[in-house]
Design an enzyme around this catalytic site. Structure first.
Site, PDB file in Angstrom:
ATOM      1  N   LYS A  18       0.936  -0.850  -0.289  1.00  0.00           N
ATOM      2  CA  LYS A  18      -0.132  -0.359   0.109  1.00  0.00           C
ATOM      3  C   LYS A  18       0.936   0.766   0.449  1.00  0.00           C
ATOM      4  CE  LYS A  18      -2.370   1.659   4.050  1.00  0.00           C
ATOM      5  NZ  LYS A  18      -2.277   2.889   3.946  1.00  0.00           N
ATOM      6  N   ASP A  76      -3.699   4.533  -2.239  1.00  0.00           N
ATOM      7  CA  ASP A  76      -4.462   4.642  -0.889  1.00  0.00           C
ATOM      8  C   ASP A  76      -4.532   5.862  -1.118  1.00  0.00           C
ATOM      9  OD1 ASP A  76      -6.531   4.674   1.570  1.00  0.00           O
ATOM     10  OD2 ASP A  76      -4.231   3.893   2.141  1.00  0.00           O
ATOM     11  N   LEU A  77      -5.162   6.834  -2.167  1.00  0.00           N
ATOM     12  CA  LEU A  77      -5.302   8.460  -2.199  1.00  0.00           C
ATOM     13  C   LEU A  77      -6.861   8.720  -1.289  1.00  0.00           C
ATOM     14  CD1 LEU A  77      -2.922   8.622  -5.178  1.00  0.00           C
ATOM     15  CD2 LEU A  77      -2.068   8.675  -2.461  1.00  0.00           C
ATOM     16  N   LYS A  78      -7.334   7.581  -1.485  1.00  0.00           N
ATOM     17  CA  LYS A  78      -8.746   8.120  -0.745  1.00  0.00           C
ATOM     18  C   LYS A  78      -9.234   9.856  -1.401  1.00  0.00           C
ATOM     19  CE  LYS A  78      -7.911   6.386   4.039  1.00  0.00           C
ATOM     20  NZ  LYS A  78      -7.091   6.418   4.047  1.00  0.00           N
ATOM     21  N   ASP A 110     -13.497  13.966  -4.205  1.00  0.00           N
ATOM     22  CA  ASP A 110     -13.861  15.146  -5.459  1.00  0.00           C
ATOM     23  C   ASP A 110     -15.247  15.264  -5.610  1.00  0.00           C
ATOM     24  OD1 ASP A 110     -13.379  18.000  -6.501  1.00  0.00           O
ATOM     25  OD2 ASP A 110     -10.865  17.488  -5.613  1.00  0.00           O
ATOM     26  N   THR A 153     -11.435   5.070  11.091  1.00  0.00           N
ATOM     27  CA  THR A 153     -11.823   3.968  12.076  1.00  0.00           C
ATOM     28  C   THR A 153     -11.326   5.841  12.852  1.00  0.00           C
ATOM     29  OG1 THR A 153      -9.358   3.375  11.000  1.00  0.00           O
ATOM     30  CG2 THR A 153     -11.280   1.468  11.252  1.00  0.00           C
ATOM     31  N   ARG A 191       2.558  -1.373  10.938  1.00  0.00           N
ATOM     32  CA  ARG A 191       3.920  -1.506  12.320  1.00  0.00           C
ATOM     33  C   ARG A 191       4.134  -3.117  12.438  1.00  0.00           C
ATOM     34  NH1 ARG A 191       1.289   3.510  14.680  1.00  0.00           N
ATOM     35  NH2 ARG A 191      -0.706   2.353  14.014  1.00  0.00           N
TER      36      ARG A 191
END
Ligand code: C5P
Length: 235
Positions: A34, A61-63, A66, A120, A211
């Site tokens: 990712k 993962d640039l969400k 617009d 989240t 992580r």
């Protein structure tokens, strides 16, 4: 559901060099990678192209969120990079979602289009502050149904929401879940977590893990251990 790379390793590194060094250590194992806002903003499309050139499935993962025309054009630009999965905020509305989906028609292979429901990190009080009088769980389901109606492939949700999402949209509707921690692992800043086995038992498809792998003393061994946990959960 059997998938060849269920684990998506979050390359949350400040430089492309560090990200690619980790990828080299993990490469013999099957996983996807990712690229999020930090790495993309620092390194841009070349880091994505470098991963794609190595044959790695990339979740960009640039969400996007617009106006429909802009999101559709951004989705096409992402598809042209050769990425495997992209995402948009479902709260951008039905027209934006349909434009995003339509923009990916004709790409072979077509990138998976995933909807971000409720981050989240947001609580019920946060939703109320932006005018949404519902619980996070209720809003996740509302946005999940909308994403499903608009032709997306699945949603990002917490592992604790997988079962409700699958019940609403069917087993084939994809879930992409961060917040994965083995039983003995540090939670870091994650709150609503589940173990890899619990996520798979709930029907989860793709598990985003950062992580616990990237900061492990031996990342390849950490990835192999989680892969084994998933394989035994699948039976
Ligand atoms: O290190 P960790 O396993 O917590 O990383 C999780 C990854 O998933 C990070 O890249 C984080 O930005 C992302 N993410 C998340 N929660 C969301 C959406 C994305 O943790 N709701």
């Amino acid at each position: 559901m059997k998938r060849t790379h269920r684990i998506i390793v979050a390359l949350d590194h400040p430089t492309g060099e560090e990200a690619l060094a980790l990828v080299s250590r993990l490469e013999p194992h099957a996983c996807a990678f990712k690229v999020g806002k930090e790495l993309f903003t620092r390194e841009g499309p070349p880091i994505v192209r470098a991963l794609v050139a190595r044959g790695q499935p990339v979740f960009l993962d640039l969400k996007y969120h617009d106006i429909p025309n802009t999101v559709a054009a951004a989705c096409q630009a992402a598809a042209a990079l050769g990425v495997w999965m992209i995402n948009v905020h479902v709260s951008g509305g039905p027209e934006m979602l349909r434009a995003a989906r339509a923009s990916l028609e004709g790409w072979q292979p077509r990138p998976l289009l995933i909807g971000v429901t409720v981050l989240t990190s947001l609580s019920g009080a946060d939703l109320a502050a932006v005018g949404i009088p519902d619980s996070p769980a209720g809003q996740v389901l509302r946005l999940t149904r909308l994403a499903h109606q608009c032709g997306l492939d699945g949603v990002v949700c917490s592992p604790q929401e997988i079962a409700a999402v699958k019940q609403a949209c069917g087993a084939d509707w994809l879930t992409v879940t961060p917040g994965i921690r083995s039983a003995e692992a540090s939670l870091d800043d994650q709150q609503r977590v589940a173990t890899p086995a619990a996520a798979v038992h709930a029907g989860g498809d793709y598990l985003v893990i950062g992580r616990p792998i990237t900061r492990a003393s031996d990342p390849a061994r950490a990835l192999a251990a989680i892969t084994a946990e998933i394989a035994s959960a699948e039976g």
